[in-house]
Design a protein around this motif. Structure first.
Motif, mmCIF file in Angstrom:
data_model
loop_
_atom_site.group_PDB
_atom_site.id
_atom_site.type_symbol
_atom_site.label_atom_id
_atom_site.label_comp_id
_atom_site.label_asym_id
_atom_site.label_seq_id
_atom_site.Cartn_x
_atom_site.Cartn_y
_atom_site.Cartn_z
ATOM 1 N N LEU A 39 0.835 -1.205 0.000
ATOM 2 C CA LEU A 39 0.000 0.000 0.000
ATOM 3 C C LEU A 39 0.870 1.255 0.000
ATOM 4 O O LEU A 39 0.544 2.252 -0.646
ATOM 5 N N ARG A 40 1.975 1.212 0.735
ATOM 6 C CA ARG A 40 2.890 2.356 0.748
ATOM 7 C C ARG A 40 3.422 2.631 -0.655
ATOM 8 O O ARG A 40 3.517 3.793 -1.080
ATOM 9 N N ASP A 41 3.801 1.578 -1.382
ATOM 10 C CA ASP A 41 4.323 1.763 -2.742
ATOM 11 C C ASP A 41 3.276 2.412 -3.649
ATOM 12 O O ASP A 41 3.593 3.299 -4.450
ATOM 13 N N ILE A 42 2.033 1.961 -3.532
ATOM 14 C CA ILE A 42 0.950 2.552 -4.336
ATOM 15 C C ILE A 42 0.744 4.004 -3.932
ATOM 16 O O ILE A 42 0.586 4.889 -4.787
ATOM 17 N N ALA A 43 0.733 4.256 -2.623
ATOM 18 C CA ALA A 43 0.537 5.622 -2.127
ATOM 19 C C ALA A 43 1.617 6.555 -2.655
ATOM 20 O O ALA A 43 1.331 7.700 -3.036
ATOM 21 N N LYS A 44 2.837 6.092 -2.691
ATOM 22 C CA LYS A 44 3.937 6.937 -3.158
ATOM 23 C C LYS A 44 3.773 7.305 -4.626
ATOM 24 O O LYS A 44 4.092 8.429 -5.039
ATOM 25 N N ARG A 45 3.262 6.370 -5.425
ATOM 26 C CA ARG A 45 3.042 6.646 -6.849
ATOM 27 C C ARG A 45 1.922 7.647 -7.066
ATOM 28 O O ARG A 45 1.936 8.395 -8.038
ATOM 29 N N ARG A 46 0.937 7.661 -6.162
ATOM 30 C CA ARG A 46 -0.279 8.420 -6.409
ATOM 31 C C ARG A 46 -0.348 9.772 -5.677
ATOM 32 O O ARG A 46 -1.275 10.536 -5.914
ATOM 33 N N THR A 47 0.607 10.040 -4.819
ATOM 34 C CA THR A 47 0.525 11.216 -3.966
ATOM 35 C C THR A 47 1.699 12.137 -4.220
ATOM 36 O O THR A 47 2.843 11.673 -4.327
ATOM 37 N N PRO A 48 1.485 13.450 -4.324
ATOM 38 C CA PRO A 48 2.610 14.377 -4.470
ATOM 39 C C PRO A 48 3.644 14.190 -3.363
ATOM 40 O O PRO A 48 3.319 13.833 -2.229
ATOM 41 N N ALA A 49 4.900 14.447 -3.693
ATOM 42 C CA ALA A 49 6.000 14.141 -2.783
ATOM 43 C C ALA A 49 5.845 14.821 -1.430
ATOM 44 O O ALA A 49 6.121 14.212 -0.391
ATOM 45 N N ALA A 50 5.414 16.083 -1.416
ATOM 46 C CA ALA A 50 5.335 16.812 -0.149
ATOM 47 C C ALA A 50 4.339 16.156 0.796
ATOM 48 O O ALA A 50 4.616 15.975 1.991
ATOM 49 N N ALA A 51 3.164 15.790 0.282
ATOM 50 C CA ALA A 51 2.141 15.163 1.126
ATOM 51 C C ALA A 51 2.563 13.755 1.532
ATOM 52 O O ALA A 51 2.368 13.342 2.683
ATOM 53 N N PHE A 52 3.148 13.008 0.589
ATOM 54 C CA PHE A 52 3.591 11.649 0.934
ATOM 55 C C PHE A 52 4.695 11.689 1.981
ATOM 56 O O PHE A 52 4.671 10.934 2.958
ATOM 57 N N ASP A 53 5.670 12.573 1.792
ATOM 58 C CA ASP A 53 6.791 12.629 2.731
ATOM 59 C C ASP A 53 6.361 13.123 4.106
ATOM 60 O O ASP A 53 6.967 12.749 5.115
ATOM 61 N N TYR A 54 5.321 13.969 4.170
ATOM 62 C CA TYR A 54 4.814 14.370 5.477
ATOM 63 C C TYR A 54 4.336 13.141 6.252
ATOM 64 O O TYR A 54 4.568 13.015 7.455
ATOM 65 N N THR A 55 3.679 12.220 5.552
ATOM 66 C CA THR A 55 3.196 10.990 6.183
ATOM 67 C C THR A 55 4.342 10.032 6.464
ATOM 68 O O THR A 55 4.463 9.484 7.567
ATOM 69 N N ASP A 56 5.173 9.827 5.494
ATOM 70 C CA ASP A 56 6.183 8.772 5.539
ATOM 71 C C ASP A 56 7.378 9.144 6.401
ATOM 72 O O ASP A 56 8.031 8.271 6.968
ATOM 73 N N GLY A 57 7.650 10.425 6.518
ATOM 74 C CA GLY A 57 8.873 10.865 7.156
ATOM 75 C C GLY A 57 8.795 10.940 8.663
ATOM 76 O O GLY A 57 7.747 10.749 9.282
ATOM 77 N N ALA A 58 9.943 11.240 9.263
ATOM 78 C CA ALA A 58 10.046 11.388 10.712
ATOM 79 C C ALA A 58 11.046 12.511 10.976
ATOM 80 O O ALA A 58 11.407 13.262 10.068
ATOM 81 N N ALA A 59 11.484 12.639 12.215
ATOM 82 C CA ALA A 59 12.346 13.755 12.601
ATOM 83 C C ALA A 59 13.812 13.469 12.281
ATOM 84 O O ALA A 59 14.278 12.340 12.382
ATOM 85 N N GLU A 60 14.490 14.513 11.884
ATOM 86 C CA GLU A 60 15.936 14.542 11.696
ATOM 87 C C GLU A 60 16.431 13.342 10.895
ATOM 88 O O GLU A 60 16.069 13.168 9.747
ATOM 89 N N GLY A 61 17.245 12.469 11.492
ATOM 90 C CA GLY A 61 17.779 11.325 10.754
ATOM 91 C C GLY A 61 16.822 10.161 10.660
ATOM 92 O O GLY A 61 17.172 9.112 10.097
ATOM 93 N N GLU A 62 15.622 10.289 11.224
ATOM 94 C CA GLU A 62 14.574 9.264 11.200
ATOM 95 C C GLU A 62 15.022 7.967 11.869
ATOM 96 O O GLU A 62 14.549 6.879 11.549
ATOM 97 N N LEU A 63 15.920 8.096 12.859
ATOM 98 C CA LEU A 63 16.415 6.917 13.570
ATOM 99 C C LEU A 63 15.353 6.314 14.481
ATOM 100 O O LEU A 63 15.244 5.086 14.603
ATOM 101 N N SER A 64 14.554 7.175 15.142
ATOM 102 C CA SER A 64 13.530 6.654 16.051
ATOM 103 C C SER A 64 12.549 5.758 15.319
ATOM 104 O O SER A 64 12.167 4.698 15.818
ATOM 105 N N LEU A 65 12.130 6.179 14.122
ATOM 106 C CA LEU A 65 11.179 5.380 13.357
ATOM 107 C C LEU A 65 11.815 4.090 12.858
ATOM 108 O O LEU A 65 11.232 3.004 12.988
#
Length: 417
Positions: A39-65
């Motif tokens: 589902l993540r792969d499909i979401a990435k194809r269908r969603t603009p980068a800014a909105a997708f990265d807001y969901t997918d991303g985390a803080a700084e180096g994203e180590l906690s996630l």
């Protein structure tokens, strides 16, 4: 010697079965998703980068996630044998009510920016599945509209205590009036974490239009069509917007929040009260002594303090120490039904999914959320059957070993002084 013959046409058609063609493109792509990662792969194809990265991303180096997800992958299960598991019961009780599955939908902000159906899709899918739905203070659908989408199900509300206390108090009163049964008092957001993907993308509310935005939007016209032809975003709390997400959070959050605020909200709220964002055993004990109904072990999906504690690693100790007096829940990093089963076995009373639900939302709206819930449900059932347990209550720490990649370094006597 094997005797060979020229195959007859009738024999070939007996052996071959042609798959029925699915004409609905949304159903076709959702049916092809077998995991949340799909589902993540499909979401990435269908969603603009800014909105997708807001969901997918985390803080700084994203180590906690990444560490939280790795902790779930580093699980070893210990199945029993010769138990009848032709049927299993995935239901549980949490905070005085029932849930058909041992997970609910976590609060997420700015949800309609990811896909226009937003919280309405989440709430209605939760209602259909018989699980709780949690609305964020920074949600993009009103308290009352979420209630209308889930009129007979369980609605929970997540509260940020903001600089303007009267806004927070008003939200508490509205949630109570709408019949929400549980309030999540969030304690890990005195200021916004450094979400670098959002800064690099220039992600803002409303979206900023730049050359990069236009180029990224060209292969995703459906997202922009939905965004431009549906009602303007309505926030549960913010009366005005403008700026990056971090700027909006910092304008609303209050770094002076204290235990006094928790007491004020406890006095105001008639339902169950949960403290979300507990990250140490000491704080778990402290809020237990204050008489709240539950805690969520959470590092905010890795979106606040990077290198924060891993909730799943913290779970066994906290559940053992305070689990008899308070309901211990967990979020962050859940991407598979096996993660949920492992959490329940290690002492959690309940789990919450955030990104997993949002990937489904971005992949296909309400149907995508349904698919995400279905995938997790099937994985839970299959994992329970392979562990050979019939119900959630049968799960115990004996079923799980947490394999450790990271270990605390022992301190010498001089360092402890």
């Amino acid at each position: 010697m094997v005797t060979r013959q020229v195959p007859r046409t009738a024999d070939i058609f007996d052996l071959l079965q042609f798959k029925k063609i699915e004409l609905n493109p949304r159903k076709r792509r959702l049916d092809s998703a077998l995991t949340i990662h799909d589902l993540r792969d499909i979401a990435k194809r269908r969603t603009p980068a800014a909105a997708f990265d807001y969901t997918d991303g985390a803080a700084e180096g994203e180590l906690s996630l990444s560490r939280a997800r790795q902790a779930f992958e580093d699980v070893e299960f210990h199945p029993a044998i010769l138990n009848d598991v032709s049927t299993v019961d995935t239901s549980t009780t949490i905070l005085g009510g029932a849930s058909a599955l041992p997970f609910g939908i976590a609060p997420t902000g700015f949800t309609r920016l990811m896909q226009t159906e937003g919280e309405i899709a989440g709430a209605s899918a939760a209602a259909a599945a018989g699980i709780p739905f949690t609305l964020s203070t920074l949600g993009t659908t009103s308290i009352e509209d979420v209630k209308n989408a889930n009129p007979t199900g369980r609605n929970w509300f997540q509260l940020y205590v903001m600089k303007q206390r009267e806004i927070s108090y008003g939200l508490v009163e509205r949630a109570a009036a709408a019949g929400y049964d549980t309030l999540f008092f969030t304690v890990d957001t005195p200021v916004a974490g450094a979400r670098l993907r959002d800064k690099r993308n220039g992600f803002s509310i409303p979206p900023q239009i730049a050359l990069g935005t236009i180029l990224n939007a060209i292969p995703r016209p459906w997202w922009w069509w939905d965004f431009l032809t549906t009602p303007k975003l309505e926030f549960a709390s913010l009366s005005s917007t403008g700026g990056t997400v971090g700027e909006l959070l910092n304008s609303a959050m209050d770094p002076t929040i204290s235990f006094d605020d928790l007491g004020i909200i406890r006095a105001m709220w008639p339902g169950k009260l949960v403290v979300k964002g507990v990250q140490t055993l000491a704080d778990a004990r402290k809020v237990t002594d204050l008489g709240v109904d539950g805690i969520v072990l959470s590092n905010h999906g890795g979106r606040q303090l990077d290198r924060a504690p891993i909730p799943f690693h913290l779970l066994p100790t906290v559940a053992r120490e305070v689990g008899k007096d308070i309901e211990v829940m967990i979020d962050t990093g859940i991407m598979n039904g096996a993660d949920i089963v492992a959490s329940m076995a290690m002492g959690a009373k309940f789990t919450l999914i955030g990104r997993a639900y949002l990937y489904g939302l971005m992949a296909g709206g309400r149907e995508g959320v349904d698919r995400a819930i279905q995938i997790l449900s099937e994985q839970i059932v299959r994992t329970m059957q392979l562990l050979q347990v019939k119900s959630i209550e049968e799960l115990s720490p004996d079923h799980v070993t947490q394999l450790m990649r990271l270990e605390h370094r022992a301190l010498g006597a001089e360092a402890r002084i």
